[in-house]
Every structure is written in structure tokens, then in C-alpha cells.
Write a protein that holds these residues in place. Structure first.
Motif, PDB file in Angstrom:
ATOM      1  N   LYS A  27      86.876  -6.093  84.341  1.00 47.08           N
ATOM      2  CA  LYS A  27      86.940  -5.020  83.341  1.00 47.08           C
ATOM      3  C   LYS A  27      87.898  -3.942  83.842  1.00 47.08           C
ATOM      4  CE  LYS A  27      82.161  -5.902  82.182  1.00 47.08           C
ATOM      5  NZ  LYS A  27      81.595  -6.694  83.228  1.00 47.08           N
ATOM      6  N   GLN A  28      88.820  -3.535  82.966  1.00 47.20           N
ATOM      7  CA  GLN A  28      89.782  -2.507  83.337  1.00 47.20           C
ATOM      8  C   GLN A  28      90.095  -1.634  82.123  1.00 47.20           C
ATOM      9  OE1 GLN A  28      92.885  -3.882  86.316  1.00 47.20           O
ATOM     10  NE2 GLN A  28      92.548  -5.740  85.134  1.00 47.20           N
ATOM     11  N   TYR A  33      93.038   1.326  80.836  1.00 49.51           N
ATOM     12  CA  TYR A  33      94.316   1.983  81.081  1.00 49.51           C
ATOM     13  C   TYR A  33      94.531   3.072  80.033  1.00 49.51           C
ATOM     14  CZ  TYR A  33      95.459  -2.027  84.013  1.00 49.51           C
ATOM     15  OH  TYR A  33      95.448  -2.989  84.977  1.00 49.51           O
ATOM     16  N   LYS A  51      96.014   3.174  85.275  1.00 46.06           N
ATOM     17  CA  LYS A  51      94.691   2.551  85.345  1.00 46.06           C
ATOM     18  C   LYS A  51      93.652   3.614  85.686  1.00 46.06           C
ATOM     19  CE  LYS A  51      91.970  -0.956  87.636  1.00 46.06           C
ATOM     20  NZ  LYS A  51      91.907  -1.960  88.684  1.00 46.06           N
TER      21      LYS A  51
END
Length: 133
Positions: A4-5, A7, A12
Motif C-alpha cells: 500500500k502506498q 503519493y 510518497k
């Protein structure tokens, strides 16, 4: 790579603990003699809220908060990625929320816990993309 990320633009967001994306449908209903009429809008705005720990390098912290200060008036795209694993396949879901402005940038300091920052944004539209891995 984490599953899971998030931006903001090309930056980020580090040490996130959760994110919530929801439409602001603003649906109205009007009772009539012939039944209930439901009205909505063609352009549905989106809300994003996320929590992150105040943690990491000073450089990363300053970079994020300069971006948040700028987003009070200059919109950015927020991208949320999640890799989904099933017993037979893996794929990535990518949500893009466009024209996001900061709606809230709060934090809470407690004596016995890490500081959590609560970020909220309003965006104009959302697009979802699926990528097979």
C-alpha cells in the motif's frame, strides 16, 4: 515494495497508517404523488482523509509540509496504490484523485504515543486503474 502506498504529486507519503477515499454524492430526494424522485450531480467530488505518523527524516517532513502548504491554493493529484493478493493471482488497484486541495492538516500530540497527523483533501474527480502483476 509495500503493498500500500500513497503519493501526493510525485512525493510518497511516508509512515501512513490509513487512508479513506469517499464520494460526496449530495443526493437529494423529493417525495411526489407518483413516488420519490432522486437527484444527484454529474460531477461527483471526492474526499480523502489519511493519518500518518510524524516520523522519518527532517528533509522528508519539510518536503511534505511545504507541499501541503502549497496545496492550500495549488491542486495536486493524489495516487493511492494497493496490491491485492488472492490464491490464484496478484494485481494492483491504482486510484487517482485529481485537483486535490488541502481541506485539513491537523495533528494530535500525546505524552505516551507517537504524534499522528490527520490530513484531509477535496478532489474534483477520481479514476481507477487495474494492473495485473
Amino acid at each position: 515494495m509495500p503493498d500500500k502506498q500513497v503519493y501526493i504529486g510525485n512525493l510518497k507519503v511516508m509512515f501512513g497508517t490509513n487512508v479513506k477515499v469517499s464520494p460526496e454524492t449530495n443526493i437529494n430526494t423529493t417525495p411526489t404523488f407518483d413516488g420519490v424522485l432522486t437527484d444527484g450531480t454529474d460531477n461527483i467530488p471526492w474526499s480523502i482523509s489519511m493519518d500518518r505518523l510524524r516520523y522519518g527524516s527532517q528533509t522528508n517532513y519539510i518536503e511534505l509540509h511545504e507541499k501541503l502548504d502549497n496545496m492550500l491554493t495549488v491542486p495536486e493529484t493524489i495516487k493511492i496504490e494497493e496490491i491485492v493478493h488472492t490464491s490464484t493471482e496478484s494485481y494492483k488497484i491504482i486510484d487517482y484523485v485529481y485537483n486535490c486541495l488541502v481541506d485539513d492538516n491537523a495533528y494530535e500530540i500525546k505524552a505516551d504515543e507517537r504524534t499522528v497527523e490527520n490530513l484531509a483533501f477535496k478532489g474534483s474527480s477520481k479514476k481507477r486503474k487495474y494492473v495485473k502483476i
